[in-house]
Design an enzyme around this catalytic site. Structure first.
Site, short mmCIF file in Angstrom:
data_model
loop_
_atom_site.label_atom_id
_atom_site.label_comp_id
_atom_site.label_asym_id
_atom_site.label_seq_id
_atom_site.Cartn_x
_atom_site.Cartn_y
_atom_site.Cartn_z
N ASN A 55 0.84 -1.19 0.00
CA ASN A 55 0.00 0.00 0.00
C ASN A 55 0.88 1.25 0.00
O ASN A 55 2.01 1.21 0.50
CB ASN A 55 -0.92 0.01 1.22
CG ASN A 55 -1.83 -1.20 1.26
OD1 ASN A 55 -2.37 -1.61 0.25
ND2 ASN A 55 -1.98 -1.78 2.43
N HIS A 68 -5.96 2.15 13.19
CA HIS A 68 -6.68 1.12 12.43
C HIS A 68 -6.20 -0.29 12.77
O HIS A 68 -5.03 -0.49 13.08
CB HIS A 68 -6.48 1.34 10.93
CG HIS A 68 -6.93 2.68 10.46
ND1 HIS A 68 -6.35 3.32 9.40
CD2 HIS A 68 -7.91 3.51 10.91
CE1 HIS A 68 -6.94 4.49 9.19
NE2 HIS A 68 -7.89 4.63 10.10
N LYS A 78 1.73 -5.39 9.36
CA LYS A 78 2.29 -4.43 8.43
C LYS A 78 3.76 -4.16 8.71
O LYS A 78 4.19 -4.18 9.86
CB LYS A 78 1.55 -3.08 8.55
CG LYS A 78 0.07 -3.15 8.34
CD LYS A 78 -0.60 -1.83 8.70
CE LYS A 78 -2.11 -1.90 8.59
NZ LYS A 78 -2.76 -0.69 9.06
N TYR A 138 3.63 0.57 2.83
CA TYR A 138 3.68 -0.56 3.76
C TYR A 138 3.27 -1.84 3.08
O TYR A 138 2.43 -1.87 2.21
CB TYR A 138 2.89 -0.30 5.04
CG TYR A 138 1.43 0.06 4.90
CD1 TYR A 138 0.45 -0.92 5.02
CD2 TYR A 138 1.04 1.37 4.70
CE1 TYR A 138 -0.88 -0.59 4.94
CE2 TYR A 138 -0.31 1.70 4.60
CZ TYR A 138 -1.26 0.71 4.73
OH TYR A 138 -2.59 1.05 4.64
N ASP A 179 -12.28 8.26 11.03
CA ASP A 179 -11.37 8.28 12.18
C ASP A 179 -11.87 9.23 13.26
O ASP A 179 -11.68 8.98 14.45
CB ASP A 179 -9.96 8.66 11.74
CG ASP A 179 -9.28 7.57 10.93
OD1 ASP A 179 -9.78 6.42 10.95
OD2 ASP A 179 -8.25 7.84 10.28
#
Length: 196
Positions: A55, A68, A78, A138, A179
């Site tokens: 990503n 998250h 990740k 990531y 968020d």
């Protein structure tokens, strides 16, 4: 590559996340470094890790993404790095059985320091953009799955994350609507939205 366990603000070593710092070779022509090696990475984390997707995000100063995570059946792990600019990267332990559950670790990741953070399953992740612009890349183990996706409130007083807002040159925190509406840690715990 050097691998380092980070400590929580109260000095506890947190099992799981690892700060990864590569050895960079440079001269007046430029530089070279190995950004990831399966052999050294798998040895450091103690398992074979197969990544599912890469990503890439771009954010302006003050953008905060997170916190998250994804629950079973599609949790995500990740390896995060900033390839342009700088971010303050955070992992929050949300494993109910962990001695550091509810604690956090943070590190500055930047194009300059070339550091990366391994965040295994069982942690919520977020970052604050410190530079005028930052690009974050990531690798993820586990695919994105909307049904499994969860978030925690970035400014939850129970977590008490010390975001370096003083480095924002007067800019304020900018959040996505999702968020901004994230629940706090105790609400997630009560509703069973943590890891065992």
């Amino acid at each position: 590559m050097q691998f380092e366990q980070l400590k929580t603000p109260n000095g506890q070593t947190m099992e799981g996340p690892l700060l990864m710092t590569p050895k960079c070779f440079g001269d007046n022509r430029g530089w070279f470094y190995e950004s990831w090696s399966r052999r050294s990475f798998d040895n450091a984390v103690g398992e074979t890790v197969v990544f599912s997707q890469d990503n890439h995000s771009r954010s302006i100063q003050g953008v905060l993404r997170g916190l998250h995570y994804q629950l079973a059946p599609e949790p995500q792990a990740k390896v995060v790095r900033a390839t342009l600019g700088a971010i303050f990267d955070v992992a929050v332990d949300i494993r109910s059985s962990s001695p550091t559950c509810g604690a956090w670790i943070g590190a500055e990741l930047s194009a300059e320091n070339k550091a990366q953070l391994w965040i295994p399953e069982g942690f919520a992740h977020g970052f604050l953009t410190l530079s005028a612009v930052a690009e974050v890349q990531y690798k993820a183990r586990g695919f994105w799955n909307k049904a499994c996706e969860r978030a925690l409130r970035w400014d939850d007083p129970t977590l008490a994350i010390d975001w370096p807002q003083g480095e924002l040159n007067g800019n304020t925190i900018s959040l996505s609507p999702k968020d901004a509406e994230a629940p706090d840690f105790l609400s997630a715990k009560t509703s069973g939205d943590l890891f065992p």
